[in-house]
Enzyme design. Structure first.
Site, short mmCIF file in Angstrom:
data_model
loop_
_atom_site.label_atom_id
_atom_site.label_comp_id
_atom_site.label_asym_id
_atom_site.label_seq_id
_atom_site.Cartn_x
_atom_site.Cartn_y
_atom_site.Cartn_z
N SER A 64 0.80 -1.23 0.00
CA SER A 64 0.00 0.00 0.00
C SER A 64 0.83 1.28 0.00
CB SER A 64 -0.93 0.03 1.21
OG SER A 64 -2.10 -0.66 0.89
N LYS A 67 0.48 3.45 -2.93
CA LYS A 67 -0.68 4.33 -3.10
C LYS A 67 -0.29 5.81 -3.02
CE LYS A 67 -3.64 0.66 -1.34
NZ LYS A 67 -4.40 0.10 -0.20
N TYR A 191 -3.50 -2.32 -10.41
CA TYR A 191 -3.40 -2.15 -8.96
C TYR A 191 -2.50 -3.23 -8.33
CZ TYR A 191 -4.89 -2.26 -4.07
OH TYR A 191 -4.90 -2.29 -2.69
N1 GLU Z 1 -2.23 -5.29 -2.27
C1 GLU Z 1 -2.80 -5.23 -0.97
C2 GLU Z 1 -4.29 -5.44 -1.06
O1 GLU Z 1 -4.89 -4.86 -1.88
C3 GLU Z 1 -2.47 -3.92 -0.34
C4 GLU Z 1 -2.94 -3.83 1.06
C5 GLU Z 1 -2.08 -3.00 1.94
O2 GLU Z 1 -0.85 -2.95 1.86
O3 GLU Z 1 -2.70 -2.38 2.79
O4 GLU Z 1 -4.88 -6.19 -0.35
#
Ligand code: GLU
Length: 309
Positions: A64, A67, A191
């Site tokens: 994440s 992001k 994503y």
């Molecule tokens: N790729 C992970 C998901 O979508 C990211 C979650 C995270 O790091 O909070 O579940």
């Protein structure tokens, strides 16, 4: 040895006996294979000094934390219009919760929970094939870190693709509300690859340095975003960067930061430094247990805080 190097080494040594504490994320099967005893710290100051301890050079799945980079990229492409697709409020819920999304008609609370990040990725995908969008994200992160060897861990991306049922649910749900321009499979293809970016603490700290330096990378001289935009991204990291643990993290550490389920945290001390920590064991909110402690100790030892000296 500068004081900062000594502090980083002290913190690493103090926490070393606790390696392996917390729970490694195993809902993405490939992440469950990571050695829980890994622990790295990297501090890169705005004048370019690099302080490392432990496994700071070993690439891990940034999850994440990506992001932050896709939000920066999407703001660059779409400007403030982005906020029609995603809000700017803490969610107070788990990162992958679907409950709020139904009540709020498919408009995700913020860009750092999964639903919000999927909405941002949908914007990055505009005018591109998924492959091109992934290429653009990878190039952007390489540009930020000024390192050409950052890659996507394809095994992690495949693992997420195969098991990301909740993310498919979130994306389809948003699509049903007309909140995504592209089919869920295409958006999630991008994503999952952004989440599977593999970076070391040192690379991550370098990539986040523009946020500590008013939007300009002080090492390359490149202006990445305006001063105001850097401030705003930091504000979102502070309020929303740790899922349902954002308030506690702000209380304990007092710095904008974004965590990922791979056990990494990128933190920003404005005007001072960019910091990345990695330890795969997570606390009850899904944030790196040792990483949060390391940042708490670092903030205490350096006096770095956005709330006053
Ligand atoms: N790729 C992970 C998901 O979508 C990211 C979650 C995270 O790091 O909070 O579940």
């Amino acid at each position: 040895m500068t004081d900062l190097q000594a502090i980083v080494e002290d913190i690493h040594a103090a926490l070393l006996p606790r390696r392996g504490e917390g729970r490694v994320a195993d809902y993405i099967p490939q992440l469950a294979h990571v050695d829980a005893r890994r622990f790295g710290i990297a501090v890169v100051t705005v004048d370019g000094a690099v302080h490392l301890a432990g496994d700071a050079e070993e690439p891990f799945s940034i999850q994440s934390i990506s992001k932050v980079f896709t939000l920066t990229l999407a703001l660059g492409k779409h400007g403030e219009a982005l906020w029609k697709r995603v809000g700017r409020e803490p969610s107070g819920l788990a990162f992958d919760s679907i409950v709020q999304l139904e009540r709020e008609e498919g408009l995700p609370r913020n860009p750092f929970i999964n639903a919000g990040a999927i909405a941002v990725t949908d914007l990055v995908l505009a005018g591109h094939t998924p492959k091109e969008a992934i290429g653009e994200i990878v190039r952007f992160v390489r540009y930020l870190a000024d390192e050409d060897d950052i890659i996507v861990d394809q095994a992690v991306a495949r693992s997420e693709q195969a098991t990301g049922f909740r993310n498919f649910a979130l994306a389809n749900f948003m699509r049903a509300f007309g909140r995504l321009d592209h089919p869920a499979e295409l958006v999630l293809g991008v994503y999952f690859h952004q989440c599977a970016l593999a970076m070391s603490c040192r690379q991550l700290a370098r990539a986040g340095l523009f946020l500590a330096a008013n939007g300009r990378n002080p090492l390359t001289g490149h202006r990445v975003v305006s001063h105001l935009r850097a401030r705003r991204i930091n504000a979102l990291m502070l309020t929303c960067g740790h899922y349902d643990g954002s308030g506690d993290f702000a209380y304990r550490v007092g710095l904008p930061a974004k965590s990922g389920v791979g056990g990494g945290i990128l933190a920003v001390a404005p005007g001072k430094a960019s910091i990345a920590v990695w330890s795969p064991g997570l606390n009850e909110n899904g944030n790196s247990l040792l990483g949060s402690l390391a940042l708490e100790m670092l903030a205490a030892r350096t006096g770095w805080s956005v709330f006053g000296a």
